[in-house]
Design a protein around this motif. Sequence first.
Motif, PDB file in Angstrom:
ATOM      1  N   MET A   1     -12.438 -21.218 -12.852  1.00  0.00           N
ATOM      2  CA  MET A   1     -11.867 -19.888 -12.939  1.00  0.00           C
ATOM      3  C   MET A   1     -10.344 -20.022 -12.856  1.00  0.00           C
ATOM      4  O   MET A   1      -9.824 -20.676 -11.972  1.00  0.00           O
ATOM      5  CB  MET A   1     -12.402 -19.021 -11.795  1.00  0.00           C
ATOM      6  N   THR A   2      -9.665 -19.377 -13.745  1.00  0.00           N
ATOM      7  CA  THR A   2      -8.212 -19.499 -13.799  1.00  0.00           C
ATOM      8  C   THR A   2      -7.559 -18.500 -12.845  1.00  0.00           C
ATOM      9  O   THR A   2      -8.200 -17.565 -12.359  1.00  0.00           O
ATOM     10  CB  THR A   2      -7.685 -19.239 -15.218  1.00  0.00           C
ATOM     11  N   LEU A   3      -6.286 -18.705 -12.627  1.00  0.00           N
ATOM     12  CA  LEU A   3      -5.514 -17.790 -11.790  1.00  0.00           C
ATOM     13  C   LEU A   3      -5.517 -16.383 -12.396  1.00  0.00           C
ATOM     14  O   LEU A   3      -5.630 -15.388 -11.681  1.00  0.00           O
ATOM     15  CB  LEU A   3      -4.080 -18.307 -11.637  1.00  0.00           C
ATOM     16  N   HIS A   4      -5.434 -16.314 -13.717  1.00  0.00           N
ATOM     17  CA  HIS A   4      -5.474 -15.017 -14.402  1.00  0.00           C
ATOM     18  C   HIS A   4      -6.796 -14.306 -14.141  1.00  0.00           C
ATOM     19  O   HIS A   4      -6.826 -13.097 -13.875  1.00  0.00           O
ATOM     20  CB  HIS A   4      -5.265 -15.217 -15.910  1.00  0.00           C
ATOM     21  N   ASP A   5      -7.902 -15.034 -14.200  1.00  0.00           N
ATOM     22  CA  ASP A   5      -9.220 -14.452 -13.943  1.00  0.00           C
ATOM     23  C   ASP A   5      -9.308 -13.911 -12.514  1.00  0.00           C
ATOM     24  O   ASP A   5      -9.863 -12.845 -12.280  1.00  0.00           O
ATOM     25  CB  ASP A   5     -10.330 -15.477 -14.168  1.00  0.00           C
ATOM     26  N   LEU A   6      -8.743 -14.677 -11.571  1.00  0.00           N
ATOM     27  CA  LEU A   6      -8.757 -14.235 -10.182  1.00  0.00           C
ATOM     28  C   LEU A   6      -7.922 -12.973 -10.002  1.00  0.00           C
ATOM     29  O   LEU A   6      -8.305 -12.073  -9.260  1.00  0.00           O
ATOM     30  CB  LEU A   6      -8.231 -15.346  -9.264  1.00  0.00           C
ATOM     31  N   SER A   7      -6.790 -12.907 -10.702  1.00  0.00           N
ATOM     32  CA  SER A   7      -5.933 -11.725 -10.603  1.00  0.00           C
ATOM     33  C   SER A   7      -6.639 -10.501 -11.159  1.00  0.00           C
ATOM     34  O   SER A   7      -6.574  -9.417 -10.583  1.00  0.00           O
ATOM     35  CB  SER A   7      -4.628 -11.949 -11.360  1.00  0.00           C
ATOM     36  N   VAL A   8      -7.311 -10.647 -12.279  1.00  0.00           N
ATOM     37  CA  VAL A   8      -8.038  -9.534 -12.886  1.00  0.00           C
ATOM     38  C   VAL A   8      -9.178  -9.105 -11.969  1.00  0.00           C
ATOM     39  O   VAL A   8      -9.386  -7.913 -11.735  1.00  0.00           O
ATOM     40  CB  VAL A   8      -8.553  -9.907 -14.297  1.00  0.00           C
ATOM     41  N   LYS A   9      -9.896 -10.068 -11.424  1.00  0.00           N
ATOM     42  CA  LYS A   9     -11.000  -9.766 -10.519  1.00  0.00           C
ATOM     43  C   LYS A   9     -10.484  -9.049  -9.273  1.00  0.00           C
ATOM     44  O   LYS A   9     -11.075  -8.073  -8.816  1.00  0.00           O
ATOM     45  CB  LYS A   9     -11.725 -11.053 -10.134  1.00  0.00           C
ATOM     46  N   SER A  10      -9.368  -9.520  -8.745  1.00  0.00           N
ATOM     47  CA  SER A  10      -8.761  -8.900  -7.576  1.00  0.00           C
ATOM     48  C   SER A  10      -8.315  -7.470  -7.880  1.00  0.00           C
ATOM     49  O   SER A  10      -8.511  -6.559  -7.084  1.00  0.00           O
ATOM     50  CB  SER A  10      -7.573  -9.740  -7.105  1.00  0.00           C
ATOM     51  N   LEU A  11      -7.715  -7.269  -9.036  1.00  0.00           N
ATOM     52  CA  LEU A  11      -7.271  -5.944  -9.446  1.00  0.00           C
ATOM     53  C   LEU A  11      -8.459  -5.003  -9.593  1.00  0.00           C
ATOM     54  O   LEU A  11      -8.425  -3.865  -9.118  1.00  0.00           O
ATOM     55  CB  LEU A  11      -6.493  -6.031 -10.762  1.00  0.00           C
ATOM     56  N   ARG A  12      -9.508  -5.457 -10.227  1.00  0.00           N
ATOM     57  CA  ARG A  12     -10.706  -4.628 -10.401  1.00  0.00           C
ATOM     58  C   ARG A  12     -11.303  -4.257  -9.051  1.00  0.00           C
ATOM     59  O   ARG A  12     -11.719  -3.120  -8.826  1.00  0.00           O
ATOM     60  CB  ARG A  12     -11.734  -5.352 -11.254  1.00  0.00           C
ATOM     61  N   SER A  13     -11.352  -5.219  -8.156  1.00  0.00           N
ATOM     62  CA  SER A  13     -11.886  -4.970  -6.822  1.00  0.00           C
ATOM     63  C   SER A  13     -11.028  -3.942  -6.075  1.00  0.00           C
ATOM     64  O   SER A  13     -11.546  -3.028  -5.431  1.00  0.00           O
ATOM     65  CB  SER A  13     -11.943  -6.276  -6.036  1.00  0.00           C
ATOM     66  N   SER A  14      -9.723  -4.091  -6.189  1.00  0.00           N
ATOM     67  CA  SER A  14      -8.803  -3.157  -5.541  1.00  0.00           C
ATOM     68  C   SER A  14      -8.960  -1.753  -6.101  1.00  0.00           C
ATOM     69  O   SER A  14      -9.009  -0.769  -5.353  1.00  0.00           O
ATOM     70  CB  SER A  14      -7.366  -3.642  -5.726  1.00  0.00           C
ATOM     71  N   LEU A  15      -9.058  -1.641  -7.412  1.00  0.00           N
ATOM     72  CA  LEU A  15      -9.228  -0.328  -8.042  1.00  0.00           C
ATOM     73  C   LEU A  15     -10.557   0.313  -7.639  1.00  0.00           C
ATOM     74  O   LEU A  15     -10.622   1.515  -7.393  1.00  0.00           O
ATOM     75  CB  LEU A  15      -9.131  -0.448  -9.563  1.00  0.00           C
ATOM     76  N   ALA A  16     -11.600  -0.485  -7.562  1.00  0.00           N
ATOM     77  CA  ALA A  16     -12.907   0.036  -7.154  1.00  0.00           C
ATOM     78  C   ALA A  16     -12.859   0.533  -5.712  1.00  0.00           C
ATOM     79  O   ALA A  16     -13.412   1.595  -5.391  1.00  0.00           O
ATOM     80  CB  ALA A  16     -13.983  -1.034  -7.310  1.00  0.00           C
ATOM     81  N   SER A  17     -12.178  -0.197  -4.851  1.00  0.00           N
ATOM     82  CA  SER A  17     -12.041   0.216  -3.451  1.00  0.00           C
ATOM     83  C   SER A  17     -11.263   1.519  -3.342  1.00  0.00           C
ATOM     84  O   SER A  17     -11.631   2.416  -2.574  1.00  0.00           O
ATOM     85  CB  SER A  17     -11.335  -0.865  -2.632  1.00  0.00           C
ATOM     86  N   ARG A  18     -10.184   1.620  -4.100  1.00  0.00           N
ATOM     87  CA  ARG A  18      -9.376   2.844  -4.080  1.00  0.00           C
ATOM     88  C   ARG A  18     -10.161   4.030  -4.613  1.00  0.00           C
ATOM     89  O   ARG A  18     -10.076   5.137  -4.085  1.00  0.00           O
ATOM     90  CB  ARG A  18      -8.100   2.638  -4.880  1.00  0.00           C
ATOM     91  N   ARG A  19     -10.938   3.814  -5.661  1.00  0.00           N
ATOM     92  CA  ARG A  19     -11.765   4.878  -6.235  1.00  0.00           C
ATOM     93  C   ARG A  19     -12.802   5.350  -5.212  1.00  0.00           C
ATOM     94  O   ARG A  19     -13.001   6.554  -5.025  1.00  0.00           O
ATOM     95  CB  ARG A  19     -12.455   4.377  -7.504  1.00  0.00           C
ATOM     96  N   THR A  20     -13.446   4.418  -4.540  1.00  0.00           N
ATOM     97  CA  THR A  20     -14.437   4.758  -3.522  1.00  0.00           C
ATOM     98  C   THR A  20     -13.798   5.551  -2.386  1.00  0.00           C
ATOM     99  O   THR A  20     -14.360   6.549  -1.923  1.00  0.00           O
ATOM    100  CB  THR A  20     -15.092   3.476  -2.976  1.00  0.00           C
ATOM    101  N   ALA A  21     -12.623   5.121  -1.946  1.00  0.00           N
ATOM    102  CA  ALA A  21     -11.918   5.830  -0.878  1.00  0.00           C
ATOM    103  C   ALA A  21     -11.526   7.239  -1.310  1.00  0.00           C
ATOM    104  O   ALA A  21     -11.631   8.191  -0.534  1.00  0.00           O
ATOM    105  CB  ALA A  21     -10.685   5.037  -0.449  1.00  0.00           C
ATOM    106  N   ARG A  22     -11.093   7.397  -2.555  1.00  0.00           N
ATOM    107  CA  ARG A  22     -10.707   8.711  -3.069  1.00  0.00           C
ATOM    108  C   ARG A  22     -11.914   9.649  -3.125  1.00  0.00           C
ATOM    109  O   ARG A  22     -11.834  10.801  -2.708  1.00  0.00           O
ATOM    110  CB  ARG A  22     -10.066   8.584  -4.447  1.00  0.00           C
TER     111      ARG A  22
END
Length: 75
Positions: A1-22
């Motif tokens: 897994m590349t650094l780019h893949d990890l960044s995208v995965k991290s971003l998606r996870s962060s957005l999902a968490s924010r959506r759930t909190a909202r």
Amino acid sequence: MTLHDLSVKSLRSSLASRRTARVRRQSLERQLASYTSESDRLELDAILSRHTAEETGEIRSIINRQAMDRLLRSA
């Protein structure tokens, strides 16, 4: 897994968490908005007074904002 893949995965996870909190906060705001009478608000305040400011901070913030909104609408 590349650094780019990890960044995208991290971003998606962060957005999902924010959506759930909202969604959770919007649900809480709707529930608290149902406390419309003075007796309802006094009862809610009595319940909240049994807990620490840290535990009730978010709820009190929503209640205060809703009270201000009601005041502004009635003016």
